[in-house]
Design an enzyme around this catalytic site. Structure first.
Site, short mmCIF file in Angstrom:
data_model
loop_
_atom_site.label_atom_id
_atom_site.label_comp_id
_atom_site.label_asym_id
_atom_site.label_seq_id
_atom_site.Cartn_x
_atom_site.Cartn_y
_atom_site.Cartn_z
N TYR A 8 -19.39 32.66 -21.21
CA TYR A 8 -18.76 32.20 -22.31
C TYR A 8 -20.24 32.34 -23.29
O TYR A 8 -19.69 32.79 -24.59
CB TYR A 8 -18.15 31.20 -22.56
CG TYR A 8 -18.70 29.49 -23.65
CD1 TYR A 8 -17.15 30.18 -24.37
CD2 TYR A 8 -19.24 29.22 -23.78
CE1 TYR A 8 -16.83 29.22 -25.33
CE2 TYR A 8 -19.29 28.34 -25.35
CZ TYR A 8 -18.21 28.18 -25.86
OH TYR A 8 -18.79 27.51 -27.24
N SER A 48 -20.33 28.11 -31.11
CA SER A 48 -21.28 27.38 -30.17
C SER A 48 -22.98 27.08 -30.38
O SER A 48 -23.24 28.56 -30.29
CB SER A 48 -20.95 27.88 -28.77
OG SER A 48 -21.49 26.35 -27.78
#
Length: 292
Positions: A183, A170
């Site tokens: 995250y 990501s």
């Protein structure tokens, strides 16, 4: 700020494309025909869409996720779409033995492996960091350590086939963003580990490619439910994202940036104007909709 973003994103995207990439080899679906592929996190979202694309390309599929009922439906659909074969192993990546179980299933079924697609993630919150260290430790186990464990288990098979590892990461693993500290930490870890491992493969002349997929905001059900109330941008389609991931792995590319213009521009800004990027990032959130 919004106007500046609209001006800079297209220009920087073009600049980045010329700066970092030469024209890639042409992709052909024939590249995946008959290939033996593991896809993790395949019961929904990007993983499910990758399974369907690979099925149409007539690959052999081994799918994993936590929910057996969902996997059964995905496997059935893959067979309808033309997969050379499709099966599943259900289980949780919180179980430290599960990665080895999945790879062993591939070895017992096919006798080898051509492509390992690591795509699963654990549940986390989208909010201010609440100081819960135990949550980060658990998330690291699922989002990072299980990726490492599965790679270690699969590597002998991948060396034999001169195969590929695809790591779905990501933009949160390249530059910090608010409300996603746990995250983001796991995605930064993936970048560090697999970028280092790529060096070692090259030094040791190990012909196993590593493709790191740097994704922006994608319209998966989980992502939209978690962040749509607080992010101003429009998510990119998961179906196209899944296909681009497969293409990048088949072409053995170093990195995939998707959506390319947005992610590419942010990476270039990070290199040349990090404070400006931070400001743009914060302006993209509806902070008033975030409740502690």
């Amino acid at each position: 700020m919004g106007l500046l973003l609209k001006i800079f994103i297209p220009l920087l995207g073009v600049a980045l494309a010329f700066y970092f990439y030469s024209a890639p080899e042409n992709f052909s679906e024939e590249m995946l025909r008959g290939k033996r592929v593991i896809v993790t996190g395949a019961s929904g979202g990007i993983g499910e869409q990758m399974a369907y694309h690979l099925a149409r390309m007539e690959a052999h599929l081994l799918l994993t996720a936590r929910t057996e009922a969902k996997l059964q439906k995905v496997v059935k659909r893959c067979l309808e779409l033309g997969a050379a074969s499709a099966r599943y192993v259900s289980g949780s990546m919180e179980d430290t033995t599960f990665p080895e179980v999945v790879v062993k299933e591939a070895e017992n079924t096919w006798g080898g492996l051509d492509m390992l697609i690591l795509n699963h993630i654990g549940y986390t919150y989208f909010n201010y960091f609440d100081g819960d260290v135990a949550h980060i430790r658990k998330l690291l186990e699922i989002n990072f350590l299980s990726y490492v464990a599965m790679t270690v288990s699969a590597l002998p098979l991948l060396k034999e086939s001169e195969g590929s590892i695809i790591v779905v990461s990501s933009m949160a693993g390249k530059t910090g963003a608010p409300f996603s500290a746990p995250y983001s930490a796991t995605k930064f870890a993936l970048d560090g580990f697999f970028s280092s491992l790529r060096h070692e493969f090259i030094i040791d002349k190990v012909n196993v490619s590593i493709t790191l997929c740097i994704l922006g905001y994608i319209d998966t059900e989980n992502a939209v439910r978690a962040v749509s109330h607080a992010i101003r941008s429009t998510p990119a389609p998961k179906e196209e994202c899944a296909l681009e991931i497969i293409k990048s792995g088949a072409l053995r590319q170093r990195e995939l940036h998707y959506p390319s213009r947005v992610v590419g521009s942010m990476l270039l800004l990070q290199a040349i104007a990090p404070d400006f990027l931070d400001s743009l990032t914060r302006s993209g959130y509806k902070v008033e909709n975030i409740r502690r």
